[in-house]
Design an enzyme around this catalytic site. Sequence first.
Site, mmCIF file in Angstrom:
data_model
loop_
_atom_site.group_PDB
_atom_site.id
_atom_site.type_symbol
_atom_site.label_atom_id
_atom_site.label_comp_id
_atom_site.label_asym_id
_atom_site.label_seq_id
_atom_site.Cartn_x
_atom_site.Cartn_y
_atom_site.Cartn_z
ATOM 1 N N LYS A 150 -70.281 32.897 -33.136
ATOM 2 C CA LYS A 150 -68.977 32.708 -32.483
ATOM 3 C C LYS A 150 -68.572 31.175 -32.868
ATOM 4 C CE LYS A 150 -66.526 33.729 -28.385
ATOM 5 N NZ LYS A 150 -66.517 34.245 -26.710
ATOM 6 N N SER A 225 -63.333 37.796 -25.998
ATOM 7 C CA SER A 225 -63.233 36.752 -26.910
ATOM 8 C C SER A 225 -64.056 36.842 -28.104
ATOM 9 C CB SER A 225 -63.107 35.620 -26.167
ATOM 10 O OG SER A 225 -64.487 35.212 -25.827
ATOM 11 N N SER A 226 -65.188 37.427 -27.988
ATOM 12 C CA SER A 226 -66.224 37.302 -29.291
ATOM 13 C C SER A 226 -65.557 38.466 -30.218
ATOM 14 C CB SER A 226 -67.321 37.533 -28.667
ATOM 15 O OG SER A 226 -68.117 36.663 -27.641
ATOM 16 N N ILE A 246 -67.416 35.506 -20.274
ATOM 17 C CA ILE A 246 -67.218 35.188 -18.931
ATOM 18 C C ILE A 246 -66.403 35.944 -18.205
ATOM 19 C CG2 ILE A 246 -64.934 33.683 -19.533
ATOM 20 C CD1 ILE A 246 -66.049 31.461 -17.709
ATOM 21 N N GLY A 247 -65.903 37.150 -18.761
ATOM 22 C CA GLY A 247 -65.198 38.046 -18.241
ATOM 23 C C GLY A 247 -65.342 39.533 -18.720
ATOM 24 N N GLY A 248 -66.090 39.481 -19.954
ATOM 25 C CA GLY A 248 -66.264 40.671 -20.640
ATOM 26 C C GLY A 248 -66.381 40.449 -22.197
ATOM 27 N N SER A 249 -66.264 39.421 -22.551
ATOM 28 C CA SER A 249 -66.095 38.604 -23.861
ATOM 29 C C SER A 249 -67.167 39.283 -24.821
ATOM 30 C CB SER A 249 -66.068 37.218 -23.917
ATOM 31 O OG SER A 249 -64.893 36.748 -23.580
#
Length: 566
Positions: A150, A225-226, A246-249
Amino acid sequence: MGRFHLQQLTVDMNINWTPVIAATVCGTGALYLFSKWRNNQKIQKKILNARKRRDNSLQQAELAVQQFKIQNPDFKSSSIVSLSLPELTGKLKDGSLQPDAVLYAFMEKALEVNKTLNCSTEIIMESVAQLKDISTQKKGLLYGVPISIKDNVAYESHDTSCGVVSKLDQPALMDSVMVTVLKKQGAIPFIRTNIPQGLLNYDCGNPIFGQTLNPYNLQKTPGGSSGGEGALIGGGGSILGIGTDIGGSVRIPASFCGICAFKPTSKRLSLQGISSCVRGQKSVLSSAGPLGRDVESVALCMQALLCQDMFSLDPTVPPIPFNQEVYESSEPLRIGYYENDGYLQSSPSMARAVRETKDLLEKAGHTLVPFQPLQLYHSFHELAIKGIYSDGGRTLFCHLKEGPIDPCLCGQDTVIGTPGFIKKSVEELWRLHENIELYIQEVIAEWRRLNVDVLLCPILGPAYNFRYCGKLGSVLSNTGLYNLLNFPAGVVPVSTVTEEDEAQLSHYKGVHGDVWDKLFVKAVKGGVGLPVAVQCVSLPWQDEMCLRFMREVEQLTAKNKLARKH
Ligand SMILES: *[C@@H]1O[C@H](CO)[C@@H](O)[C@H](O)[C@H]1NC(C)=O
Ligand SMILES: *[C@@H]1O[C@H](CO)[C@@H](O)[C@H](O)[C@H]1NC(C)=O
Protein backbone atom coordinates in the site's frame (compact mmCIF):
# COMPACT_ATOMS: atom_id res chain seq x y z
CA MET A 1 -31.97 7.75 19.62
CA GLY A 2 -30.96 10.05 16.80
CA ARG A 3 -27.97 9.09 14.79
CA PHE A 4 -24.60 10.77 14.52
CA HIS A 5 -23.80 13.14 11.74
CA LEU A 6 -26.15 16.05 11.57
CA GLN A 7 -27.90 15.99 14.92
CA GLN A 8 -24.78 14.96 16.72
CA LEU A 9 -22.59 17.46 14.94
CA THR A 10 -24.89 20.35 15.61
CA VAL A 11 -24.62 19.59 19.29
CA ASP A 12 -20.88 19.20 19.14
CA MET A 13 -20.27 22.42 17.31
CA ASN A 14 -22.90 24.58 18.95
CA ILE A 15 -23.81 25.77 15.51
CA ASN A 16 -27.33 25.82 14.20
CA TRP A 17 -26.41 23.88 11.15
CA THR A 18 -29.52 22.86 9.35
CA PRO A 19 -29.49 19.43 7.80
CA VAL A 20 -30.00 20.95 4.37
CA ILE A 21 -26.80 22.92 4.56
CA ALA A 22 -24.99 20.04 6.11
CA ALA A 23 -26.10 17.65 3.45
CA THR A 24 -24.89 19.87 0.64
CA VAL A 25 -22.26 17.36 -0.25
CA CYS A 26 -18.96 18.79 -1.33
CA GLY A 27 -20.15 21.96 0.30
CA THR A 28 -18.67 25.33 0.92
CA GLY A 29 -15.54 24.00 2.58
CA ALA A 30 -14.62 22.05 -0.49
CA LEU A 31 -15.44 24.89 -2.88
CA TYR A 32 -13.25 27.23 -0.91
CA LEU A 33 -10.42 24.74 -0.99
CA PHE A 34 -10.95 24.10 -4.65
CA SER A 35 -10.68 27.75 -5.68
CA LYS A 36 -7.59 28.19 -3.57
CA TRP A 37 -6.02 25.23 -5.25
CA ARG A 38 -6.82 26.35 -8.76
CA ASN A 39 -4.45 29.25 -8.46
CA ASN A 40 -1.70 27.20 -7.04
CA GLN A 41 0.64 26.20 -9.82
CA LYS A 42 3.13 24.63 -7.44
CA ILE A 43 0.64 22.06 -6.31
CA GLN A 44 -0.31 21.18 -9.85
CA LYS A 45 3.35 20.67 -10.65
CA LYS A 46 3.78 18.35 -7.69
CA ILE A 47 0.84 16.27 -8.85
CA LEU A 48 2.09 16.13 -12.43
CA ASN A 49 5.55 15.06 -11.23
CA ALA A 50 4.08 12.24 -9.16
CA ARG A 51 2.10 11.05 -12.19
CA LYS A 52 5.23 11.32 -14.31
CA ARG A 53 7.11 9.09 -11.86
CA ARG A 54 4.27 6.59 -12.02
CA ASP A 55 4.12 6.62 -15.81
CA ASN A 56 7.93 6.34 -16.13
CA SER A 57 7.94 3.31 -13.88
CA LEU A 58 5.15 1.86 -15.98
CA GLN A 59 7.18 2.30 -19.18
CA GLN A 60 10.29 0.81 -17.60
CA ALA A 61 8.32 -2.16 -16.36
CA GLU A 62 6.71 -2.76 -19.76
CA LEU A 63 10.13 -2.67 -21.37
CA ALA A 64 11.64 -5.04 -18.81
CA VAL A 65 8.81 -7.54 -19.31
CA GLN A 66 9.19 -7.37 -23.10
CA GLN A 67 12.94 -7.95 -22.91
CA PHE A 68 12.47 -10.92 -20.63
CA LYS A 69 9.95 -12.40 -23.03
CA ILE A 70 12.32 -12.00 -25.97
CA GLN A 71 15.11 -13.73 -24.03
CA ASN A 72 12.76 -16.47 -22.83
CA PRO A 73 10.43 -17.37 -25.69
CA ASP A 74 8.85 -20.23 -23.72
CA PHE A 75 7.82 -17.96 -20.85
CA LYS A 76 4.11 -18.11 -20.05
CA SER A 77 2.97 -15.85 -17.25
CA SER A 78 -0.59 -17.23 -17.00
CA SER A 79 0.57 -20.57 -15.59
CA ILE A 80 2.53 -18.72 -12.87
CA VAL A 81 0.05 -16.07 -11.75
CA SER A 82 -2.74 -18.61 -11.34
CA LEU A 83 -0.84 -20.63 -8.71
CA SER A 84 -1.82 -20.41 -5.05
CA LEU A 85 0.81 -19.00 -2.69
CA PRO A 86 1.70 -22.39 -1.18
CA GLU A 87 2.10 -23.81 -4.73
CA LEU A 88 4.21 -20.84 -5.78
CA THR A 89 6.53 -20.95 -2.75
CA GLY A 90 6.88 -24.72 -3.28
CA LYS A 91 7.95 -24.34 -6.90
CA LEU A 92 10.35 -21.52 -6.09
CA LYS A 93 11.91 -23.58 -3.33
CA ASP A 94 12.39 -26.75 -5.37
CA GLY A 95 13.76 -24.71 -8.28
CA SER A 96 11.07 -25.62 -10.81
CA LEU A 97 10.31 -21.89 -11.03
CA GLN A 98 12.91 -19.09 -11.02
CA PRO A 99 12.35 -15.79 -9.18
CA ASP A 100 12.91 -13.70 -12.34
CA ALA A 101 10.19 -15.54 -14.28
CA VAL A 102 7.82 -15.16 -11.33
CA LEU A 103 8.52 -11.45 -10.95
CA TYR A 104 8.01 -10.70 -14.66
CA ALA A 105 4.87 -12.83 -14.72
CA PHE A 106 3.31 -10.77 -11.95
CA MET A 107 4.61 -7.51 -13.39
CA GLU A 108 2.94 -8.29 -16.70
CA LYS A 109 -0.31 -9.29 -15.03
CA ALA A 110 -0.29 -6.29 -12.67
CA LEU A 111 0.22 -3.88 -15.57
CA GLU A 112 -2.71 -5.46 -17.37
CA VAL A 113 -4.96 -5.33 -14.29
CA ASN A 114 -3.99 -1.74 -13.56
CA LYS A 115 -4.98 -0.66 -17.06
CA THR A 116 -8.62 -1.31 -16.24
CA LEU A 117 -8.65 -0.77 -12.48
CA ASN A 118 -6.25 2.16 -11.94
CA CYS A 119 -4.99 0.48 -8.79
CA SER A 120 -1.26 1.10 -8.92
CA THR A 121 0.60 4.26 -7.97
CA GLU A 122 4.03 3.02 -9.05
CA ILE A 123 5.96 -0.05 -10.16
CA ILE A 124 8.96 -0.54 -7.88
CA MET A 125 11.76 -1.05 -10.39
CA GLU A 126 14.23 -1.80 -7.58
CA SER A 127 12.51 -5.21 -7.58
CA VAL A 128 14.53 -6.08 -10.70
CA ALA A 129 17.78 -5.21 -8.92
CA GLN A 130 16.68 -7.28 -5.95
CA LEU A 131 16.75 -10.36 -8.21
CA LYS A 132 20.55 -10.20 -8.37
CA ASP A 133 21.16 -11.48 -4.87
CA ILE A 134 17.81 -13.05 -4.11
CA SER A 135 19.51 -16.48 -4.01
CA THR A 136 20.99 -15.53 -0.60
CA GLN A 137 17.41 -15.57 0.76
CA LYS A 138 16.60 -19.12 -0.33
CA LYS A 139 15.70 -20.09 3.23
CA GLY A 140 13.19 -17.24 3.55
CA LEU A 141 9.53 -18.20 3.95
CA LEU A 142 8.63 -15.91 1.04
CA TYR A 143 11.67 -16.61 -1.14
CA GLY A 144 11.08 -15.12 -4.59
CA VAL A 145 7.46 -14.10 -3.98
CA PRO A 146 6.54 -10.76 -5.60
CA ILE A 147 4.33 -8.72 -3.27
CA SER A 148 2.39 -5.47 -3.43
CA ILE A 149 2.48 -2.72 -0.79
CA LYS A 150 0.00 0.00 0.00
CA ASP A 151 1.13 3.55 -0.76
CA ASN A 152 1.67 4.47 2.91
CA VAL A 153 4.14 1.64 3.65
CA ALA A 154 7.59 3.20 3.29
CA TYR A 155 9.95 1.93 0.60
CA GLU A 156 13.30 3.68 0.39
CA SER A 157 13.46 6.67 -1.98
CA HIS A 158 9.75 6.54 -2.80
CA ASP A 159 7.03 8.88 -1.51
CA THR A 160 4.41 7.65 0.94
CA SER A 161 1.81 10.06 -0.40
CA CYS A 162 -1.27 8.98 1.59
CA GLY A 163 -3.08 10.54 -1.38
CA VAL A 164 -2.34 14.08 -0.21
CA VAL A 165 -0.20 16.68 -1.97
CA SER A 166 1.41 17.76 1.31
CA LYS A 167 3.30 14.45 1.46
CA LEU A 168 4.60 14.46 -2.13
CA ASP A 169 8.29 14.93 -2.91
CA GLN A 170 9.40 13.57 0.45
CA PRO A 171 10.92 10.23 -0.49
CA ALA A 172 11.39 7.81 2.42
CA LEU A 173 14.96 7.69 3.74
CA MET A 174 14.72 3.98 4.44
CA ASP A 175 12.44 0.99 4.11
CA SER A 176 9.71 0.50 6.71
CA VAL A 177 10.39 -2.36 9.13
CA MET A 178 7.66 -4.40 7.41
CA VAL A 179 9.36 -4.05 4.01
CA THR A 180 12.79 -4.80 5.50
CA VAL A 181 11.56 -8.00 7.15
CA LEU A 182 9.61 -9.13 4.09
CA LYS A 183 12.71 -8.63 1.94
CA LYS A 184 14.78 -10.63 4.45
CA GLN A 185 12.23 -13.41 4.06
CA GLY A 186 12.87 -13.34 0.31
CA ALA A 187 9.76 -11.39 -0.76
CA ILE A 188 10.15 -8.91 -3.63
CA PRO A 189 7.98 -5.78 -3.26
CA PHE A 190 7.29 -4.79 -6.87
CA ILE A 191 4.27 -2.50 -6.91
CA ARG A 192 2.68 0.22 -4.78
CA THR A 193 -1.08 0.53 -4.58
CA ASN A 194 -3.65 3.30 -4.47
CA ILE A 195 -5.49 4.79 -1.49
CA PRO A 196 -8.17 7.40 -0.75
CA GLN A 197 -7.04 10.95 -0.09
CA GLY A 198 -5.88 11.21 3.52
CA LEU A 199 -6.53 7.48 4.20
CA LEU A 200 -9.41 8.14 6.61
CA ASN A 201 -12.05 6.96 4.16
CA TYR A 202 -13.13 3.60 2.77
CA ASP A 203 -13.21 4.53 -0.90
CA CYS A 204 -10.11 4.63 -3.09
CA GLY A 205 -9.61 7.86 -5.00
CA ASN A 206 -7.34 10.88 -4.70
CA PRO A 207 -6.46 13.90 -6.84
CA ILE A 208 -2.98 12.55 -7.56
CA PHE A 209 -3.60 9.04 -8.89
CA GLY A 210 -7.32 8.99 -9.60
CA GLN A 211 -10.07 6.54 -8.68
CA THR A 212 -9.50 2.77 -8.40
CA LEU A 213 -12.25 0.45 -9.66
CA ASN A 214 -13.63 -2.87 -8.46
CA PRO A 215 -12.34 -6.00 -10.25
CA TYR A 216 -15.81 -7.60 -10.26
CA ASN A 217 -17.74 -4.60 -11.54
CA LEU A 218 -16.25 -1.41 -12.93
CA GLN A 219 -19.26 0.58 -11.70
CA LYS A 220 -18.30 -0.20 -8.10
CA THR A 221 -15.57 0.93 -5.72
CA PRO A 222 -12.99 -1.60 -4.48
CA GLY A 223 -13.44 -0.16 -0.98
CA GLY A 224 -10.63 1.23 1.08
CA SER A 225 -8.44 2.51 2.36
CA SER A 226 -6.28 -0.41 1.14
CA GLY A 227 -8.42 -0.35 -2.04
CA GLY A 228 -5.55 -0.58 -4.52
CA GLU A 229 -4.49 -3.79 -2.77
CA GLY A 230 -8.04 -5.16 -2.88
CA ALA A 231 -8.42 -4.39 -6.58
CA LEU A 232 -4.96 -5.65 -7.60
CA ILE A 233 -5.14 -8.92 -5.63
CA GLY A 234 -8.82 -9.46 -6.48
CA GLY A 235 -7.96 -8.83 -10.14
CA GLY A 236 -5.12 -11.38 -10.04
CA GLY A 237 -2.18 -8.95 -10.37
CA SER A 238 -0.66 -9.76 -6.98
CA ILE A 239 -0.62 -12.80 -4.75
CA LEU A 240 0.05 -11.09 -1.41
CA GLY A 241 -0.09 -7.51 -0.22
CA ILE A 242 0.39 -5.32 2.83
CA GLY A 243 -2.26 -2.84 3.92
CA THR A 244 -3.22 -0.91 7.05
CA ASP A 245 -6.50 -0.80 8.99
CA ILE A 246 -7.81 1.81 11.43
CA GLY A 247 -11.57 1.37 10.87
CA GLY A 248 -11.82 -1.49 8.39
CA SER A 249 -9.20 -0.53 5.83
CA VAL A 250 -7.93 -4.03 5.00
CA ARG A 251 -11.24 -5.77 5.77
CA ILE A 252 -13.58 -3.62 3.67
CA PRO A 253 -11.56 -3.90 0.42
CA ALA A 254 -11.27 -7.65 1.05
CA SER A 255 -15.06 -7.87 1.42
CA PHE A 256 -15.66 -5.70 -1.68
CA CYS A 257 -13.05 -7.50 -3.86
CA GLY A 258 -13.58 -11.15 -2.85
CA ILE A 259 -10.27 -11.80 -1.10
CA CYS A 260 -9.00 -12.48 2.45
CA ALA A 261 -7.50 -9.93 4.79
CA PHE A 262 -6.32 -9.95 8.36
CA LYS A 263 -6.06 -7.08 10.84
CA PRO A 264 -3.79 -8.29 13.66
CA THR A 265 -3.78 -6.92 17.16
CA SER A 266 -2.21 -3.47 16.85
CA LYS A 267 1.58 -3.52 17.49
CA ARG A 268 1.81 -7.26 16.83
CA LEU A 269 3.38 -6.06 13.56
CA SER A 270 5.69 -3.07 13.38
CA LEU A 271 4.19 0.27 12.38
CA GLN A 272 7.61 1.90 11.99
CA GLY A 273 7.78 3.56 8.61
CA ILE A 274 4.04 3.46 8.02
CA SER A 275 2.70 6.87 7.15
CA SER A 276 -0.58 8.39 8.32
CA CYS A 277 -2.47 11.68 8.18
CA VAL A 278 -3.54 11.43 11.82
CA ARG A 279 -0.22 10.65 13.47
CA GLY A 280 -0.47 11.00 17.24
CA GLN A 281 -4.06 9.80 17.43
CA LYS A 282 -3.95 7.10 20.11
CA SER A 283 -7.60 6.48 20.99
CA VAL A 284 -8.27 4.02 18.16
CA LEU A 285 -5.26 1.96 17.15
CA SER A 286 -4.15 1.24 13.62
CA SER A 287 -2.77 -2.13 12.48
CA ALA A 288 -0.72 -3.19 9.50
CA GLY A 289 -1.91 -6.45 8.01
CA PRO A 290 -1.78 -8.78 5.00
CA LEU A 291 -4.28 -9.27 2.15
CA GLY A 292 -4.23 -12.40 -0.02
CA ARG A 293 -6.29 -14.77 -2.12
CA ASP A 294 -6.82 -17.23 0.73
CA VAL A 295 -6.34 -17.64 4.47
CA GLU A 296 -3.19 -19.72 4.06
CA SER A 297 -1.53 -16.75 2.29
CA VAL A 298 -2.26 -14.23 5.02
CA ALA A 299 -1.26 -16.75 7.71
CA LEU A 300 2.04 -17.46 5.93
CA CYS A 301 2.68 -13.73 5.72
CA MET A 302 2.06 -13.37 9.47
CA GLN A 303 4.38 -16.27 10.15
CA ALA A 304 7.10 -14.70 7.96
CA LEU A 305 6.76 -11.32 9.67
CA LEU A 306 6.73 -12.58 13.26
CA CYS A 307 10.43 -13.37 13.30
CA GLN A 308 13.52 -12.30 15.20
CA ASP A 309 14.41 -9.72 12.52
CA MET A 310 11.24 -7.78 13.22
CA PHE A 311 11.66 -8.02 16.99
CA SER A 312 15.25 -6.69 16.70
CA LEU A 313 14.50 -3.97 14.17
CA ASP A 314 11.54 -2.72 16.21
CA PRO A 315 11.90 -3.61 19.90
CA THR A 316 8.52 -1.97 20.64
CA VAL A 317 6.92 -5.01 18.99
CA PRO A 318 6.31 -7.79 21.54
CA PRO A 319 8.59 -10.71 20.64
CA ILE A 320 5.81 -13.28 20.20
CA PRO A 321 6.60 -15.67 17.32
CA PHE A 322 3.81 -17.21 15.24
CA ASN A 323 2.07 -19.98 17.18
CA GLN A 324 1.75 -22.75 14.62
CA GLU A 325 0.12 -25.09 17.13
CA VAL A 326 -2.83 -22.79 17.75
CA TYR A 327 -3.15 -22.09 14.02
CA GLU A 328 -3.25 -25.78 13.14
CA SER A 329 -5.46 -26.88 16.01
CA SER A 330 -8.76 -28.56 15.17
CA GLU A 331 -10.30 -28.53 18.65
CA PRO A 332 -14.01 -27.65 18.55
CA LEU A 333 -14.62 -23.94 19.21
CA ARG A 334 -17.27 -22.00 21.09
CA ILE A 335 -18.27 -19.35 18.59
CA GLY A 336 -20.34 -16.26 19.38
CA TYR A 337 -22.28 -14.93 16.39
CA TYR A 338 -24.54 -12.09 15.32
CA GLU A 339 -26.17 -11.22 12.03
CA ASN A 340 -26.76 -7.55 12.85
CA ASP A 341 -24.69 -5.53 15.27
CA GLY A 342 -27.70 -3.51 16.45
CA TYR A 343 -26.46 -0.38 14.73
CA LEU A 344 -26.14 -1.26 11.06
CA GLN A 345 -28.61 -3.77 9.71
CA SER A 346 -26.50 -5.92 7.40
CA SER A 347 -27.43 -6.05 3.72
CA PRO A 348 -29.43 -9.21 2.86
CA SER A 349 -26.44 -10.96 1.27
CA MET A 350 -24.09 -10.26 4.17
CA ALA A 351 -26.68 -11.39 6.73
CA ARG A 352 -27.23 -14.58 4.73
CA ALA A 353 -23.47 -15.16 4.72
CA VAL A 354 -23.43 -15.16 8.53
CA ARG A 355 -26.44 -17.50 8.74
CA GLU A 356 -25.05 -20.00 6.24
CA THR A 357 -21.57 -19.95 7.80
CA LYS A 358 -23.08 -20.42 11.24
CA ASP A 359 -24.94 -23.53 10.00
CA LEU A 360 -21.79 -25.00 8.44
CA LEU A 361 -19.80 -24.45 11.63
CA GLU A 362 -22.52 -26.00 13.75
CA LYS A 363 -22.69 -29.07 11.49
CA ALA A 364 -18.93 -29.41 11.77
CA GLY A 365 -19.21 -29.82 15.54
CA HIS A 366 -18.57 -26.31 16.87
CA THR A 367 -20.86 -24.70 19.45
CA LEU A 368 -22.59 -21.53 18.27
CA VAL A 369 -23.75 -18.99 20.85
CA PRO A 370 -25.82 -15.87 20.10
CA PHE A 371 -23.84 -12.73 20.92
CA GLN A 372 -24.84 -9.08 20.87
CA PRO A 373 -22.23 -6.29 20.73
CA LEU A 374 -22.50 -4.06 23.79
CA GLN A 375 -23.74 -0.47 23.57
CA LEU A 376 -22.72 -0.03 19.99
CA TYR A 377 -24.15 3.45 19.69
CA HIS A 378 -22.08 4.58 22.64
CA SER A 379 -18.90 2.82 21.53
CA PHE A 380 -19.18 4.08 17.97
CA HIS A 381 -20.18 7.71 18.53
CA GLU A 382 -18.89 8.52 21.96
CA LEU A 383 -15.67 6.53 21.84
CA ALA A 384 -14.48 5.67 18.32
CA ILE A 385 -15.49 8.76 16.32
CA LYS A 386 -14.68 11.18 19.10
CA GLY A 387 -11.35 9.45 19.59
CA ILE A 388 -10.30 9.56 15.95
CA TYR A 389 -11.38 13.20 15.59
CA SER A 390 -10.40 14.38 19.06
CA ASP A 391 -8.25 17.12 17.49
CA GLY A 392 -11.34 18.42 15.71
CA GLY A 393 -10.08 16.82 12.49
CA ARG A 394 -7.34 19.46 12.36
CA THR A 395 -4.38 17.20 11.63
CA LEU A 396 -6.15 15.58 8.70
CA PHE A 397 -7.44 18.96 7.53
CA CYS A 398 -3.87 20.33 7.45
CA HIS A 399 -2.95 17.59 5.00
CA LEU A 400 -6.04 18.09 2.87
CA LYS A 401 -6.01 21.84 2.61
CA GLU A 402 -3.04 21.98 0.26
CA GLY A 403 -4.74 20.14 -2.55
CA PRO A 404 -8.02 19.74 -4.35
CA ILE A 405 -10.52 17.50 -2.56
CA ASP A 406 -11.25 14.18 -4.22
CA PRO A 407 -14.90 13.46 -5.05
CA CYS A 408 -14.68 10.28 -2.92
CA LEU A 409 -14.49 12.47 0.18
CA CYS A 410 -17.77 14.21 -0.66
CA GLY A 411 -19.83 14.47 2.51
CA GLN A 412 -16.84 13.85 4.76
CA ASP A 413 -14.92 16.98 3.77
CA THR A 414 -17.59 19.39 5.00
CA VAL A 415 -17.36 17.80 8.43
CA ILE A 416 -13.59 17.72 8.69
CA GLY A 417 -13.14 21.30 7.54
CA THR A 418 -15.52 22.78 10.09
CA PRO A 419 -13.73 24.63 12.88
CA GLY A 420 -14.47 23.26 16.32
CA PHE A 421 -15.74 19.87 15.16
CA ILE A 422 -15.64 17.60 18.26
CA LYS A 423 -12.40 19.14 19.57
CA LYS A 424 -11.48 17.91 23.04
CA SER A 425 -9.47 19.28 25.93
CA VAL A 426 -6.73 17.11 27.41
CA GLU A 427 -8.96 16.36 30.40
CA GLU A 428 -11.78 15.26 28.14
CA LEU A 429 -9.37 13.16 26.10
CA TRP A 430 -8.14 11.40 29.23
CA ARG A 431 -11.72 10.70 30.25
CA LEU A 432 -12.38 9.36 26.77
CA HIS A 433 -9.40 7.02 27.06
CA GLU A 434 -10.61 5.86 30.46
CA ASN A 435 -14.03 5.16 29.00
CA ILE A 436 -12.49 3.20 26.15
CA GLU A 437 -10.55 1.07 28.65
CA LEU A 438 -13.72 0.45 30.65
CA TYR A 439 -15.61 -0.50 27.51
CA ILE A 440 -12.91 -3.00 26.49
CA GLN A 441 -13.08 -4.60 29.95
CA GLU A 442 -16.86 -4.88 29.72
CA VAL A 443 -16.68 -6.56 26.33
CA ILE A 444 -14.05 -9.03 27.51
CA ALA A 445 -16.23 -9.80 30.55
CA GLU A 446 -19.10 -10.58 28.17
CA TRP A 447 -16.87 -12.96 26.17
CA ARG A 448 -15.91 -14.67 29.44
CA ARG A 449 -19.52 -14.87 30.61
CA LEU A 450 -20.54 -16.63 27.40
CA ASN A 451 -17.26 -18.53 27.36
CA VAL A 452 -16.64 -17.91 23.63
CA ASP A 453 -13.29 -18.36 21.85
CA VAL A 454 -14.10 -16.35 18.73
CA LEU A 455 -16.89 -14.34 17.07
CA LEU A 456 -18.54 -14.73 13.68
CA CYS A 457 -19.85 -11.34 12.52
CA PRO A 458 -21.10 -9.55 9.43
CA ILE A 459 -18.82 -7.37 7.36
CA LEU A 460 -19.77 -4.27 5.40
CA GLY A 461 -20.74 -4.96 1.80
CA PRO A 462 -21.32 -5.86 -0.95
CA ALA A 463 -19.21 -3.35 -2.92
CA TYR A 464 -20.69 0.15 -3.16
CA ASN A 465 -21.57 2.26 -6.12
CA PHE A 466 -19.31 5.32 -6.35
CA ARG A 467 -19.65 8.42 -4.17
CA TYR A 468 -21.28 6.86 -1.12
CA CYS A 469 -18.32 6.10 1.15
CA GLY A 470 -17.75 9.72 2.18
CA LYS A 471 -21.43 10.16 3.02
CA LEU A 472 -21.76 6.88 4.88
CA GLY A 473 -19.08 7.08 7.55
CA SER A 474 -21.84 6.14 9.95
CA VAL A 475 -21.92 2.50 8.81
CA LEU A 476 -18.42 1.63 9.97
CA SER A 477 -19.70 0.11 13.21
CA ASN A 478 -19.11 -3.41 11.78
CA THR A 479 -15.41 -2.95 11.45
CA GLY A 480 -14.47 0.07 13.58
CA LEU A 481 -15.60 -1.71 16.73
CA TYR A 482 -12.65 -4.10 16.50
CA ASN A 483 -10.15 -1.28 16.07
CA LEU A 484 -11.57 0.42 19.14
CA LEU A 485 -11.37 -2.85 21.08
CA ASN A 486 -8.03 -3.76 19.45
CA PHE A 487 -9.23 -7.32 18.78
CA PRO A 488 -7.75 -9.19 15.78
CA ALA A 489 -10.27 -9.52 12.93
CA GLY A 490 -10.21 -10.99 9.46
CA VAL A 491 -12.43 -11.37 6.41
CA VAL A 492 -13.16 -14.52 4.40
CA PRO A 493 -15.25 -14.56 1.20
CA VAL A 494 -18.00 -17.20 1.37
CA SER A 495 -20.59 -16.47 -1.31
CA THR A 496 -21.81 -14.07 -3.99
CA VAL A 497 -24.84 -11.78 -4.16
CA THR A 498 -27.89 -13.59 -5.60
CA GLU A 499 -30.94 -12.21 -7.39
CA GLU A 500 -32.91 -13.02 -4.27
CA ASP A 501 -30.54 -11.00 -2.05
CA GLU A 502 -30.94 -8.11 -4.43
CA ALA A 503 -34.73 -8.38 -4.41
CA GLN A 504 -34.76 -8.39 -0.60
CA LEU A 505 -32.98 -5.03 -0.58
CA SER A 506 -36.30 -3.38 -1.40
CA HIS A 507 -37.57 -4.49 2.04
CA TYR A 508 -34.48 -3.20 3.83
CA LYS A 509 -35.53 -0.84 6.62
CA GLY A 510 -32.34 -0.43 8.60
CA VAL A 511 -32.03 -0.06 12.37
CA HIS A 512 -32.76 3.67 12.31
CA GLY A 513 -34.91 4.01 9.19
CA ASP A 514 -33.22 7.35 8.59
CA VAL A 515 -31.60 9.04 5.60
CA TRP A 516 -28.37 7.03 6.01
CA ASP A 517 -30.15 3.70 6.02
CA LYS A 518 -31.78 4.77 2.75
CA LEU A 519 -28.43 5.88 1.33
CA PHE A 520 -26.94 2.52 2.30
CA VAL A 521 -29.47 0.71 0.12
CA LYS A 522 -28.57 2.97 -2.82
CA ALA A 523 -24.87 2.32 -2.17
CA VAL A 524 -25.11 -1.49 -2.35
CA LYS A 525 -27.77 -1.68 -5.12
CA GLY A 526 -26.90 -3.54 -8.31
CA GLY A 527 -24.66 -6.03 -6.59
CA VAL A 528 -25.68 -9.37 -8.15
CA GLY A 529 -22.60 -11.56 -8.59
CA LEU A 530 -20.39 -9.51 -6.25
CA PRO A 531 -18.39 -11.24 -3.51
CA VAL A 532 -20.00 -11.78 -0.10
CA ALA A 533 -17.93 -12.35 3.04
CA VAL A 534 -17.97 -12.81 6.81
CA GLN A 535 -15.80 -11.35 9.55
CA CYS A 536 -13.96 -13.47 12.14
CA VAL A 537 -12.76 -12.02 15.47
CA SER A 538 -10.72 -13.20 18.45
CA LEU A 539 -9.40 -11.72 21.70
CA PRO A 540 -6.28 -9.47 21.70
CA TRP A 541 -2.96 -11.22 20.95
CA GLN A 542 -4.79 -14.37 19.91
CA ASP A 543 -4.12 -13.61 16.26
CA GLU A 544 -3.40 -17.25 15.44
CA MET A 545 -6.76 -18.25 16.92
CA CYS A 546 -8.49 -15.77 14.61
CA LEU A 547 -6.56 -17.10 11.59
CA ARG A 548 -7.37 -20.67 12.55
CA PHE A 549 -11.06 -19.77 12.71
CA MET A 550 -10.83 -18.04 9.33
CA ARG A 551 -9.23 -21.16 7.83
CA GLU A 552 -12.03 -23.30 9.27
CA VAL A 553 -14.66 -21.03 7.66
CA GLU A 554 -12.82 -21.11 4.35
CA GLN A 555 -12.48 -24.90 4.32
CA LEU A 556 -16.09 -25.57 5.32
CA THR A 557 -17.31 -23.13 2.66
CA ALA A 558 -15.19 -24.81 -0.02
CA LYS A 559 -16.34 -28.29 1.02
CA ASN A 560 -19.95 -27.18 0.96
CA LYS A 561 -19.61 -25.71 -2.54
CA LEU A 562 -18.07 -28.94 -3.76
CA ALA A 563 -20.82 -31.04 -2.18
CA ARG A 564 -23.51 -28.89 -3.80
CA LYS A 565 -21.93 -29.33 -7.23
CA HIS A 566 -22.02 -33.14 -7.03
C1 LIG B 1 -2.17 2.45 -14.10
O1 LIG B 1 -3.21 2.73 -14.99
C2 LIG B 1 -3.48 4.10 -15.15
C3 LIG B 1 -4.77 4.24 -15.94
O2 LIG B 1 -4.77 3.45 -17.08
C4 LIG B 1 -2.26 4.74 -15.82
O3 LIG B 1 -2.49 6.14 -15.98
C5 LIG B 1 -1.05 4.52 -14.91
O4 LIG B 1 0.12 5.03 -15.50
C6 LIG B 1 -0.87 3.07 -14.59
N1 LIG B 1 0.14 2.98 -13.56
C7 LIG B 1 1.03 2.01 -13.49
C8 LIG B 1 2.06 2.12 -12.45
O5 LIG B 1 1.01 1.08 -14.25
C1 LIG C 1 -7.14 6.74 -13.58
O1 LIG C 1 -6.71 7.90 -12.93
C2 LIG C 1 -6.37 8.95 -13.80
C3 LIG C 1 -5.78 10.05 -12.98
O2 LIG C 1 -4.44 9.74 -12.71
C4 LIG C 1 -7.59 9.38 -14.54
O3 LIG C 1 -7.25 10.42 -15.44
C5 LIG C 1 -8.16 8.20 -15.29
O4 LIG C 1 -9.37 8.55 -15.88
C6 LIG C 1 -8.39 7.02 -14.36
N1 LIG C 1 -8.73 5.85 -15.13
C7 LIG C 1 -9.81 5.12 -14.86
C8 LIG C 1 -9.94 3.88 -15.67
O5 LIG C 1 -10.62 5.44 -14.01
